[in-house]
Scaffold this motif. Structure first.
Motif, PDB file in Angstrom:
ATOM      1  N   HIS A 217      85.149  64.617  -0.626  1.00 30.76           N
ATOM      2  CA  HIS A 217      84.894  63.474   0.235  1.00 30.76           C
ATOM      3  C   HIS A 217      84.892  64.008   1.667  1.00 30.76           C
ATOM      4  O   HIS A 217      85.951  64.279   2.224  1.00 30.76           O
TER       5      HIS A 217
ATOM      6  N   LEU B 298      82.564  62.268   7.586  1.00 31.88           N
ATOM      7  CA  LEU B 298      82.103  60.881   7.491  1.00 31.88           C
ATOM      8  C   LEU B 298      83.079  59.878   8.096  1.00 31.88           C
ATOM      9  O   LEU B 298      82.730  58.704   8.272  1.00 31.88           O
TER      10      LEU B 298
ATOM     11  N   LEU C 288      82.606  55.770   9.069  1.00 35.24           N
ATOM     12  CA  LEU C 288      83.334  54.676   8.434  1.00 35.24           C
ATOM     13  C   LEU C 288      84.006  53.800   9.477  1.00 35.24           C
ATOM     14  O   LEU C 288      83.945  52.558   9.417  1.00 35.24           O
TER      15      LEU C 288
ATOM     16  N   THR D 114      81.643  54.160   0.338  1.00 31.48           N
ATOM     17  CA  THR D 114      80.714  55.283   0.291  1.00 31.48           C
ATOM     18  C   THR D 114      80.077  55.377  -1.093  1.00 31.48           C
ATOM     19  O   THR D 114      80.707  55.070  -2.102  1.00 31.48           O
TER      20      THR D 114
ATOM     21  N   ARG E 149      86.617  55.167   0.765  1.00 30.16           N
ATOM     22  CA  ARG E 149      86.229  53.905   1.400  1.00 30.16           C
ATOM     23  C   ARG E 149      87.197  53.565   2.525  1.00 30.16           C
ATOM     24  O   ARG E 149      88.316  54.091   2.596  1.00 30.16           O
TER      25      ARG E 149
ATOM     26  N   THR F  79      77.777  49.937   2.925  1.00 28.67           N
ATOM     27  CA  THR F  79      77.885  51.221   2.234  1.00 28.67           C
ATOM     28  C   THR F  79      77.377  52.357   3.118  1.00 28.67           C
ATOM     29  O   THR F  79      76.575  52.152   4.043  1.00 28.67           O
ATOM     30  N   LEU F  80      77.853  53.549   2.812  1.00 36.73           N
ATOM     31  CA  LEU F  80      77.372  54.792   3.421  1.00 36.73           C
ATOM     32  C   LEU F  80      77.096  55.788   2.299  1.00 36.73           C
ATOM     33  O   LEU F  80      77.920  55.957   1.402  1.00 36.73           O
ATOM     34  N   ASP F  81      75.952  56.434   2.360  1.00 39.52           N
ATOM     35  CA  ASP F  81      75.602  57.437   1.352  1.00 39.52           C
ATOM     36  C   ASP F  81      76.079  58.815   1.778  1.00 39.52           C
ATOM     37  O   ASP F  81      76.142  59.133   2.977  1.00 39.52           O
ATOM     38  N   PHE F  82      76.420  59.637   0.780  1.00 45.35           N
ATOM     39  CA  PHE F  82      76.780  61.023   1.083  1.00 45.35           C
ATOM     40  C   PHE F  82      76.515  61.897  -0.134  1.00 45.35           C
ATOM     41  O   PHE F  82      76.404  61.410  -1.262  1.00 45.35           O
TER      42      PHE F  82
END
Length: 315
Positions: free
Chosen positions: A96, A100, A104, A117, A156, A189-192
């Motif tokens: 993770h 990021l 967040l 995420t 998250r 949401t956030l993509d990774f």
């Protein structure tokens, strides 16, 4: 203040690198933070590493569980003890990405109360694991009213009021990704893309993944019970028709009925269906049994940092 909750299990090789990565990111932001490691009954030197980090940095706290309770319980323990205005949960193997964290927090400042995420892929993961993961999410969404995004992870951010609501969920068979889907509030949401583990190997064995999947499905769907009921209904009708056929042959015709193969096959099939139904019912009854005992969700062997005295605590 931002609380960062990190469940760890036999992660002594990753702890120092993870701590350094978090500090390098968070110290650039205009927010104070606390870093809470929840040790889930590690057998290696993980608790000692947490203790060393807490002595070096007062922002580090350690919650040492009395035994291994599982990843979802460890996350819940960290959320119970977090003091921040927002709480970020993440794993300690650097899959993770700490990079990021500012994104967040930015989404939280934009008014979102849950920032989830979504893992697009994991570098170096076999196609078998990708396939089984995809099948699980599709099955979960097919049988449950609560939608869980494919690729959803336990990385998250939660606003303080979401954490307070989450603490009111008492169930023991925890599938937090589903709980977050059902909890409401403003979500985004956030993509990774998850990098490979920094060190060591995954502690999430196929057996644990199977149990995790069963918890998710049975916690949010009664469809398996209904499938067992409908299967029993269909085969009951078939069996009744077969019984009428046997009576007809026996009393209204002179034909000999060898029929042993048909009868044996029918008995075997119906027995299998009955056992399947009993197994499904048993899963639900077992979860009821665990819930009604009302034992503590977890208990601590030691609390490290910020005045922790090592006393056992329960929740």
């Amino acid at each position: 203040m931002i609380s960062i909750v990190v469940p760890v299990f036999n992660e002594e090789e990753n702890m120092e690198a993870f701590y350094q990565a978090i500090c390098s990111v968070m110290e650039k932001l205009p927010h104070s933070f606390e870093l809470i490691f929840v040790d889930d009954g590690s057998k290696d030197a993980t608790p000692m590493v947490i203790d060393r980090l807490s002595q070096k940095d007062s922002r580090v706290r350690g919650l040492i569980l009395a035994r291994n309770f599982g990843h979802q319980i460890a996350l819940s323990c960290g959320l119970d003890h977090a003091k921040g205005d927002a709480v970020i949960t993440m794993d300690g193997d650097l899959q993770h990405p700490p990079e990021l964290l500012p994104q967040l927090i930015e989404q939280w400042q934009n008014g979102y109360e849950v920032v989830q995420t979504i893992r697009l892929t994991t570098e170096g993961v076999s196609w078998v694991k990708k396939l089984t993961s995809s099948c699980f999410y599709r099955l979960m969404n097919a049988v449950s009213k609560v939608r869980v995004r494919e690729g959803g992870s336990d990385f998250r951010l939660l606003d303080r009021k979401v954490v307070q609501t989450f603490r009111r969920f008492p169930e023991r068979a925890r599938f937090i990704r589903g709980m977050m889907g059902a909890i409401g509030y403003r979500q985004t949401t956030l993509d990774f893309v998850a990098p490979p583990r920094y060190a060591g190997v995954s502690k999430f064995s196929p057996t644990k993944m199977l149990h995790f999947a069963l918890d998710g499905i049975t916690a949010y769907s009664k469809l398996p019970l209904r499938i067992a009921f409908y299967a029993g209904l269909v085969f009951g009708v078939v069996s009744f028709a077969l019984a009428l056929h046997v009576v007809y042959i026996k009393f209204l015709t002179d034909e000999a009925v060898p029929g042993w193969a048909t009868i044996a096959a029918s008995i075997s099939l119906l027995s299998g269906v009955q056992l399947m139904g009993l197994g499904i019912i048993g899963e639900y009854v077992g979860r009821i049994f665990e819930e009604v005992k009302q034992r503590p969700l977890y208990w601590l062997r030691q609390e490290i940092g910020l005045g922790g005295k090592g006393d056992s605590k329960e929740s």
